[in-house]
Design a protein around this motif. Structure first.
Motif, PDB file in Angstrom:
ATOM      1  N   LEU A  93      -7.135  -5.783   1.070  1.00  0.00           N
ATOM      2  CA  LEU A  93      -8.272  -4.873   0.246  1.00  0.00           C
ATOM      3  C   LEU A  93      -8.737  -5.674  -1.175  1.00  0.00           C
ATOM      4  O   LEU A  93      -8.014  -6.484  -1.845  1.00  0.00           O
ATOM      5  N   GLY A  94      -9.954  -5.442  -1.308  1.00  0.00           N
ATOM      6  CA  GLY A  94     -10.439  -5.814  -2.600  1.00  0.00           C
ATOM      7  C   GLY A  94     -11.453  -5.129  -2.977  1.00  0.00           C
ATOM      8  O   GLY A  94     -11.991  -4.454  -2.300  1.00  0.00           O
ATOM      9  N   PRO A  95     -12.107  -5.165  -4.210  1.00  0.00           N
ATOM     10  CA  PRO A  95     -11.288  -5.791  -5.173  1.00  0.00           C
ATOM     11  C   PRO A  95      -9.884  -5.077  -5.807  1.00  0.00           C
ATOM     12  O   PRO A  95     -10.085  -3.731  -5.956  1.00  0.00           O
ATOM     13  N   VAL A  96      -8.801  -5.739  -5.892  1.00  0.00           N
ATOM     14  CA  VAL A  96      -7.680  -5.333  -6.017  1.00  0.00           C
ATOM     15  C   VAL A  96      -7.291  -4.490  -7.316  1.00  0.00           C
ATOM     16  O   VAL A  96      -6.426  -3.713  -7.223  1.00  0.00           O
ATOM     17  N   GLU A  97      -8.214  -4.760  -8.268  1.00  0.00           N
ATOM     18  CA  GLU A  97      -8.121  -3.985  -9.572  1.00  0.00           C
ATOM     19  C   GLU A  97      -8.358  -2.596  -9.586  1.00  0.00           C
ATOM     20  O   GLU A  97      -8.002  -1.679 -10.384  1.00  0.00           O
ATOM     21  N   LYS A  98      -9.022  -2.201  -8.218  1.00  0.00           N
ATOM     22  CA  LYS A  98      -9.325  -0.912  -8.290  1.00  0.00           C
ATOM     23  C   LYS A  98      -8.125  -0.065  -7.531  1.00  0.00           C
ATOM     24  O   LYS A  98      -8.102   1.142  -7.743  1.00  0.00           O
ATOM     25  N   PHE A  99      -7.190  -0.669  -7.507  1.00  0.00           N
ATOM     26  CA  PHE A  99      -5.982   0.097  -6.916  1.00  0.00           C
ATOM     27  C   PHE A  99      -4.744  -0.170  -7.834  1.00  0.00           C
ATOM     28  O   PHE A  99      -4.524  -1.429  -8.170  1.00  0.00           O
ATOM     29  N   GLY A 100      -3.809   0.723  -7.822  1.00  0.00           N
ATOM     30  CA  GLY A 100      -2.537   0.639  -8.601  1.00  0.00           C
ATOM     31  C   GLY A 100      -1.515  -0.329  -7.867  1.00  0.00           C
ATOM     32  O   GLY A 100      -0.881  -0.993  -8.075  1.00  0.00           O
ATOM     33  N   HIS A 101      -1.380   0.181  -6.419  1.00  0.00           N
ATOM     34  CA  HIS A 101      -0.407  -0.215  -5.467  1.00  0.00           C
ATOM     35  C   HIS A 101      -0.726  -0.226  -4.257  1.00  0.00           C
ATOM     36  O   HIS A 101      -1.348   0.837  -3.519  1.00  0.00           O
ATOM     37  N   ILE A 102      -0.783  -1.163  -3.428  1.00  0.00           N
ATOM     38  CA  ILE A 102      -1.178  -1.330  -2.092  1.00  0.00           C
ATOM     39  C   ILE A 102       0.111  -1.588  -1.149  1.00  0.00           C
ATOM     40  O   ILE A 102       0.798  -2.552  -1.438  1.00  0.00           O
ATOM     41  N   ILE A 103       0.182  -0.856  -0.280  1.00  0.00           N
ATOM     42  CA  ILE A 103       1.365  -1.254   0.874  1.00  0.00           C
ATOM     43  C   ILE A 103       0.654  -1.610   2.194  1.00  0.00           C
ATOM     44  O   ILE A 103       0.087  -0.883   2.693  1.00  0.00           O
ATOM     45  N   GLU A 104       1.302  -2.742   2.611  1.00  0.00           N
ATOM     46  CA  GLU A 104       0.928  -3.401   3.950  1.00  0.00           C
ATOM     47  C   GLU A 104       2.014  -3.229   4.659  1.00  0.00           C
ATOM     48  O   GLU A 104       3.246  -3.564   4.336  1.00  0.00           O
ATOM     49  N   ILE A 105       2.175  -2.632   5.787  1.00  0.00           N
ATOM     50  CA  ILE A 105       3.015  -2.337   6.984  1.00  0.00           C
ATOM     51  C   ILE A 105       3.046  -3.220   8.035  1.00  0.00           C
ATOM     52  O   ILE A 105       1.962  -3.267   8.662  1.00  0.00           O
ATOM     53  N   ILE A 106       3.825  -4.321   8.258  1.00  0.00           N
ATOM     54  CA  ILE A 106       3.649  -5.315   9.352  1.00  0.00           C
ATOM     55  C   ILE A 106       4.793  -5.216  10.500  1.00  0.00           C
ATOM     56  O   ILE A 106       5.788  -5.203  10.256  1.00  0.00           O
ATOM     57  N   GLU A 107       4.056  -4.708  11.741  1.00  0.00           N
ATOM     58  CA  GLU A 107       5.018  -4.472  12.828  1.00  0.00           C
ATOM     59  C   GLU A 107       5.501  -5.728  13.296  1.00  0.00           C
ATOM     60  O   GLU A 107       4.996  -6.949  13.138  1.00  0.00           O
ATOM     61  N   ASN A 108       6.453  -5.562  14.172  1.00  0.00           N
ATOM     62  CA  ASN A 108       7.388  -6.713  14.723  1.00  0.00           C
ATOM     63  C   ASN A 108       6.705  -7.068  16.179  1.00  0.00           C
ATOM     64  O   ASN A 108       7.312  -7.122  16.983  1.00  0.00           O
ATOM     65  N   ASN A 109       5.454  -7.684  15.938  1.00  0.00           N
ATOM     66  CA  ASN A 109       4.798  -8.491  17.121  1.00  0.00           C
ATOM     67  C   ASN A 109       3.848  -9.369  16.541  1.00  0.00           C
ATOM     68  O   ASN A 109       3.642  -9.516  15.393  1.00  0.00           O
ATOM     69  N   GLU A 110       3.493 -10.450  17.316  1.00  0.00           N
ATOM     70  CA  GLU A 110       2.945 -11.499  16.912  1.00  0.00           C
ATOM     71  C   GLU A 110       1.431 -11.361  16.296  1.00  0.00           C
ATOM     72  O   GLU A 110       1.288 -12.022  15.299  1.00  0.00           O
ATOM     73  N   THR A 111       0.541 -10.455  16.893  1.00  0.00           N
ATOM     74  CA  THR A 111      -0.623 -10.229  16.321  1.00  0.00           C
ATOM     75  C   THR A 111      -0.620  -9.790  14.964  1.00  0.00           C
ATOM     76  O   THR A 111      -1.123 -10.099  14.005  1.00  0.00           O
ATOM     77  N   ALA A 112       0.379  -8.792  14.748  1.00  0.00           N
ATOM     78  CA  ALA A 112       0.421  -7.885  13.460  1.00  0.00           C
ATOM     79  C   ALA A 112       1.240  -8.889  12.401  1.00  0.00           C
ATOM     80  O   ALA A 112       0.420  -8.974  11.546  1.00  0.00           O
ATOM     81  N   LYS A 113       1.949  -9.820  12.859  1.00  0.00           N
ATOM     82  CA  LYS A 113       2.270 -10.808  11.944  1.00  0.00           C
ATOM     83  C   LYS A 113       1.268 -11.772  11.365  1.00  0.00           C
ATOM     84  O   LYS A 113       1.387 -12.110  10.314  1.00  0.00           O
ATOM     85  N   GLN A 114       0.433 -12.340  12.376  1.00  0.00           N
ATOM     86  CA  GLN A 114      -0.434 -13.136  12.051  1.00  0.00           C
ATOM     87  C   GLN A 114      -1.665 -12.514  11.142  1.00  0.00           C
ATOM     88  O   GLN A 114      -2.084 -13.120   9.912  1.00  0.00           O
ATOM     89  N   THR A 115      -1.854 -11.290  11.396  1.00  0.00           N
ATOM     90  CA  THR A 115      -2.698 -10.484  10.464  1.00  0.00           C
ATOM     91  C   THR A 115      -2.028 -10.378   8.963  1.00  0.00           C
ATOM     92  O   THR A 115      -2.653 -10.541   7.960  1.00  0.00           O
TER      93      THR A 115
END
Length: 135
Positions: A93-115
């Motif tokens: 996400l950007g511009p990041v100044e617009k947000f107080g806290h960003i949460i990214e959840i990364i699943e346990n698979n190679e596609t999600a890990k690369q993203t």
């Protein structure tokens, strides 16, 4: 400066939707406003259904595109600054100044890990040191 937190599933096969529900329930124990940014209509529907049925004792109250709800699911980003934003898109996400806290959840698979790696790299280029929680 925005905070960015990555929740990286290394062993668990838990899906992003279930993780988001658990985190929402935990975060809502304190006063908070949560925005689930989800541009994918199928994922948006999964989140909506999961929040209603996640906890057998109670549901997590929310609304789709309802900015007055404590949990809002939307294909659009919030206009106000005081939201904790879960990012379900494939891009940082950007511009990041617009947000107080960003949460990214990364699943346990190679596609999600690369993203996740690409998002992490983007946030670093924006001058943010994301925190990582390995689960």
């Amino acid at each position: 400066m925005a905070k960015v937190s990555f929740y990286l599933f290394e062993k668990s096969q838990e899906r992003q939707v279930e993780s988001a529900c658990r985190l929402c329930r935990k975060i809502l124990r304190q006063p908070a406003r949560i925005w689930l940014y989800c541009p994918d209509p199928s994922m948006l529907q999964q989140l909506d259904e999961a929040l209603w049925s996640f906890d057998t004792a109670s549901f997590i109250g929310h609304g789709i595109d309802q900015v007055n709800a404590s949990v809002c699911i939307s294909a659009e980003l919030p206009a106000e600054l005081d939201w904790l934003v879960f990012n379900f898109s494939d891009k940082a996400l950007g511009p990041v100044e617009k947000f107080g806290h960003i949460i990214e959840i990364i699943e346990n698979n190679e596609t999600a890990k690369q993203t996740g790696r690409e998002k992490y790299k983007t946030y670093r280029q924006l001058g943010i040191q994301p925190r990582t929680f390995k689960l």
